[in-house]
Write an enzyme that holds these catalytic residues in place. Structure first.
Site, PDB file in Angstrom:
ATOM      1  N   ALA A 201       0.826  -1.208   0.000  1.00  0.00           N
ATOM      2  CA  ALA A 201       0.000   0.000   0.000  1.00  0.00           C
ATOM      3  C   ALA A 201       0.861   1.258   0.000  1.00  0.00           C
ATOM      4  O   ALA A 201       1.849   1.349   0.730  1.00  0.00           O
ATOM      5  CB  ALA A 201      -0.914   0.011   1.221  1.00  0.00           C
TER       6      ALA A 201
ATOM      7  N   CYS B 217       3.880 -14.259  27.619  1.00  0.00           N
ATOM      8  CA  CYS B 217       5.151 -14.057  26.919  1.00  0.00           C
ATOM      9  C   CYS B 217       6.197 -15.061  27.357  1.00  0.00           C
ATOM     10  O   CYS B 217       6.307 -15.399  28.549  1.00  0.00           O
ATOM     11  CB  CYS B 217       5.678 -12.652  27.169  1.00  0.00           C
ATOM     12  SG  CYS B 217       4.704 -11.378  26.379  1.00  0.00           S
TER      13      CYS B 217
ATOM     14  N   CYS C 158       9.410  -1.980  22.465  1.00  0.00           N
ATOM     15  CA  CYS C 158       9.535  -3.438  22.366  1.00  0.00           C
ATOM     16  C   CYS C 158      10.860  -3.844  23.008  1.00  0.00           C
ATOM     17  O   CYS C 158      11.900  -3.844  22.352  1.00  0.00           O
ATOM     18  CB  CYS C 158       9.478  -3.858  20.905  1.00  0.00           C
ATOM     19  SG  CYS C 158       9.350  -5.631  20.660  1.00  0.00           S
TER      20      CYS C 158
END
Length: 426
Positions: free
Chosen positions: A78, A353, A159
């Protein structure tokens, strides 16, 4: 007949397309737009960076899988979303119209915000498989000529898990190569303390990770602001709690891997009402954009405010299970809209996690991910490494099979009391 377009085919986008196809009647169309035709399992990148995996082991060609599931595919990518017109402009000049759009692009990596940062300059990355392969070449050079290592996450990063993972995976790989004794290691992070993770910790992640750092002879600097990175030297300011400079560091390095800050991708960035100033998608409790209600968003591209004020900017991570809960809520809500009903599903945003350390690891469960929590648990041990390897194989199998959630996964999560959706009142 409705046409639902999913923008992005990473962890969130691929599973999103599968769940939409399973939830919508056959006359409705589902299409995926992505830059390229391959799905890459990003959590495996730290292993790729030390040669424990190759590209073929962590990538899947999506074209045949999506064709088998009767999902349209546009691998040209895109260029720009046009919300008013309800179209996506593709990179080849064509246009794709939609009734509903799910943005699952992931982030753009903001290496350019710090001088000398990134694989094109003076630090390595494990954010993309191409970066990890380049980091593997640098790792081989480090083994051949050992020297100091700096690993961590810069200001604005959200992160942190992969930085911790790669620190200990690199430690293990260097021990295996019998050169760890010639490689001083320093962990540099914008977090206010070790184990903060952008979440103000989960259980005793602070104690667990500090203990692991000490046992592996890894020094650390918190509240760190990276000024610039030159070949062989990283310039870091360590800030005090009041934001003043406590100490300036010039860190020599033969090898450096620093996770960057994220921002929204160019295809959506700067669209008024759709994104915040960093280009992340604004959503309500149903994952729906308030200004353009036919647009939903899942994953790292979603705007989430920081947990609290910190001396150095720290973002909030969007972990795998948290993203899957967004996906399940979005799939249900779009199905209801197609049927003429109102959205009613909210993702739990629970986090499960597994952080692999090469031969051990740390696991945590946060329900929900953002505090205050109903469940706030963490643990460590060799079992985490085994579990992470098993999860990699299982998740890649799901992608190849075109399945979002096999029944045995659903049963296992229910048995553990881990839900993707908040209770829906009928």
């Amino acid at each position: 007949m409705a046409h639902v377009v999913v923008l992005g085919a990473g962890l969130g986008g691929t599973i999103m397309a599968y769940e939409l196809r399973e939830g919508l009647a056959g006359q409705h169309r589902v299409s995926v737009v992505n830059n390229g035709s391959h799905y890459s399992f990003v959590p495996s990148n730290p292993w790729v960076a030390v040669g424990w995996r190759d590209r073929q082991a962590v990538e899947i060609d999506l074209a045949p899988v999506l064709a088998r599931r009767k999902i349209g595919f546009h691998p040209q990518g895109a260029k720009r979303v046009h919300p008013v017109e309800r179209t996506v402009e593709l990179n080849d000049g064509s246009t794709l119209a939609y009734d509903y759009l799910v943005i699952a692009t992931g982030p753009e990596l903001a290496f350019d915000e710090i001088e000398g940062l990134g694989p094109e300059h003076n630090t390595q990355s494990v954010c993309h498989v191409d970066h990890a392969l380049k980091a593997r070449t640098a790792f081989d050079a480090l083994v051949a000529k050992p020297g100091p290592v700096v690993i961590g996450a810069v200001q604005g990063a959200s992160c942190f898990g992969p930085a911790y993972e790669f620190t200990f995976i690199l430690d293990k790989a260097l021990r295996d190569a019998r050169v760890r004794d010639r490689v001083p290691m320093t962990f540099v992070t914008s977090e206010p303390y070790i184990g903060h993770l952008g979440l103000d910790g989960v259980g005793d992640t602070k104690g667990l990770l500090e203990s692991e750092m000490r046992q592996h002879h890894i020094k650390w600097i918190c509240n760190a602001k990276v000024e610039k990175v030159e070949p062989g030297t990283m310039f870091v300011q360590e800030l005090a709690d009041d934001g003043s400079v406590r100490q300036a560091h010039e860190l020599p390095h033969a090898y450096a891997m620093m996770l960057p800050a994220f921002r929204g991708v160019a295809a959506v960035r700067g669209i008024e009402g759709l994104t915040n100033p960093r280009g992340f998608i604004l959503v309500d409790k149903h994952q729906r954009n308030p200004a353009f209600p036919e647009i939903f968003a899942v994953g790292v591209c979603v705007a989430i405010p920081p947990i609290g004020k910190t001396p150095v900017p720290v973002g909030v991570p969007k972990t795998g299970f948290m993203i899957e809960s967004m996906v399940t809520a979005t799939a249900r809500n779009i199905s209801r809209l197609v049927e003429g009903k109102q959205p009613d599903a909210q993702g739990t945003w629970n986090a499960v996690c597994l952080a692999d350390f090469g031969d051990s690891g740390v696991a945590f469960v946060a329900q929900p991910q953002i505090p205050p929590r109903n469940v706030n648990w963490s643990s460590s041990g060799k079992w985490v490494h085994t579990a992470k390897v098993g999860f990699e194989k299982y998740f890649l199998h799901k992608i190849r099979a075109g399945k979002s959630e096999p029944f045995y996964e659903r049963l296992a999560l229910q048995a553990l009391g881990i839900d993707k959706l908040k209770q829906i009142k009928v």
